[in-house]
Design an enzyme around this catalytic site. Sequence first.
Site, short mmCIF file in Angstrom:
data_model
loop_
_atom_site.label_atom_id
_atom_site.label_comp_id
_atom_site.label_asym_id
_atom_site.label_seq_id
_atom_site.Cartn_x
_atom_site.Cartn_y
_atom_site.Cartn_z
CG HIS A 1 0.03 1.91 -9.42
ND1 HIS A 1 -0.25 1.60 -8.11
CD2 HIS A 1 -1.02 2.66 -9.85
CE1 HIS A 1 -1.41 2.13 -7.77
NE2 HIS A 1 -1.90 2.78 -8.81
CG ASP B 1 -2.11 0.92 1.06
OD1 ASP B 1 -2.37 1.39 -0.08
OD2 ASP B 1 -2.79 1.20 2.07
CG LEU C 1 9.39 -17.34 -3.03
CD1 LEU C 1 9.24 -17.33 -1.51
CD2 LEU C 1 9.94 -15.98 -3.48
C1 IPE Z 1 -5.59 -2.73 -0.28
O1 IPE Z 1 -5.20 -1.41 -0.50
C2 IPE Z 1 -5.53 -3.51 -1.55
C3 IPE Z 1 -4.20 -3.71 -2.11
C4 IPE Z 1 -3.07 -3.36 -1.59
C5 IPE Z 1 -4.18 -4.41 -3.37
P1 IPE Z 1 -6.28 -0.24 -0.70
O2 IPE Z 1 -5.51 1.01 -0.79
O3 IPE Z 1 -7.16 -0.58 -1.85
O4 IPE Z 1 -7.13 -0.34 0.63
P2 IPE Z 1 -7.98 0.74 1.43
O5 IPE Z 1 -9.01 1.26 0.48
O6 IPE Z 1 -7.03 1.83 1.86
O7 IPE Z 1 -8.53 0.01 2.60
C1 IPE Z 2 -1.48 0.15 -3.47
O1 IPE Z 2 -1.28 1.52 -3.51
C2 IPE Z 2 -1.70 -0.46 -4.84
C3 IPE Z 2 -3.06 -0.94 -5.09
C4 IPE Z 2 -4.05 -0.92 -4.24
C5 IPE Z 2 -3.32 -1.48 -6.40
P1 IPE Z 2 -2.49 2.54 -3.57
O2 IPE Z 2 -2.86 2.74 -5.01
O3 IPE Z 2 -3.60 2.08 -2.70
O4 IPE Z 2 -1.83 3.85 -3.00
P2 IPE Z 2 -2.45 4.85 -1.93
O5 IPE Z 2 -2.93 4.05 -0.78
O6 IPE Z 2 -3.57 5.55 -2.64
O7 IPE Z 2 -1.33 5.76 -1.58
MG MG Z 3 -4.08 2.37 -0.74
#
Ligand code: IPE
Ligand code: IPE
Ligand code: MG
Length: 236
Positions: free
Chosen positions: A33, A16, A127
């Site tokens: 990303h 995240d 792995l």
């Molecule tokens: C959780 O992250 C899903 C992934 C890392 C793939 P999100 O950014 O989507 O989750 P919330 O919305 O903050 O809970």
């Molecule tokens: C995690 O990073 C990747 C996915 C959920 C696909 P985010 O896209 O949720 O990044 P933030 O949380 O908005 O910073």
């Molecule tokens: Mg996120």
Amino acid sequence: MENSNRIPTHVAIIMDGNGRWAKSLGKERYEGHIEGVDSVRECIKAARRNGVKYLTLYAFSTENWGRPIEEVNALMELFCKSVMAETPQLVEQGVRVVMIGRRDRFSDKVRSHLDKIESATAAGEHLTLVLAFDYSSRDEITTAVKSIASKVASGEMSVDDICEQTITRSLYTADIPDPDFIIRTSGECRLSNFLLWQASYAEMYFPTTMWPDFKQEEFDKALEVYAQRERRYGKL
Ligand code: IPE
Ligand code: IPE
Ligand code: MG
């Protein structure tokens, strides 16, 4: 009491913070990303080097379909590109890739890349990399309940036969041991529908590092945190 002063067999990571990382540097979310793929590569290396046997990465949740279509498309495209670019190295490193999640909502192109990476890496023995892609725990449990209920309805199984093992064996993760250690980067302290059944006794760690900054050194540091934990499983 079990002292966990050893390497976890299974590490699961909620990757995240890509968007916030990008924003803090004045970049587009998408660039976060892209840098995140680099962290994936680094953590696979670190997991392998440390003798971790299973690494699960939460890459796309069922709820992530609710993001703007441009971001969803960009993530799908990045998945396909990364599969093409990374598969040879994964094979070389002995990494077996297994996908967990729904498969019915992807485009044919994404589904074919998903099949490709699983079949190309099937012989990997060092792995197991579990990619949670269009995954959510409630969706997984609902699917499991339906399959158990249909076995009962057809007489293949009786209600009295249902035990914890029945449920465990009906999940996408049937052949994967429960995670010992769950890491969520970016400082958010929630599971966001990730491995709810499997996480029963997992140790949790919530570093504030954003996923694009989570490289081998951070992975090693997380394993040091795990090594300090004492796992009791309800006993003394
Ligand atoms: C959780 O992250 C899903 C992934 C890392 C793939 P999100 O950014 O989507 O989750 P919330 O919305 O903050 O809970
Ligand atoms: C995690 O990073 C990747 C996915 C959920 C696909 P985010 O896209 O949720 O990044 P933030 O949380 O908005 O910073
Ligand atoms: Mg996120």
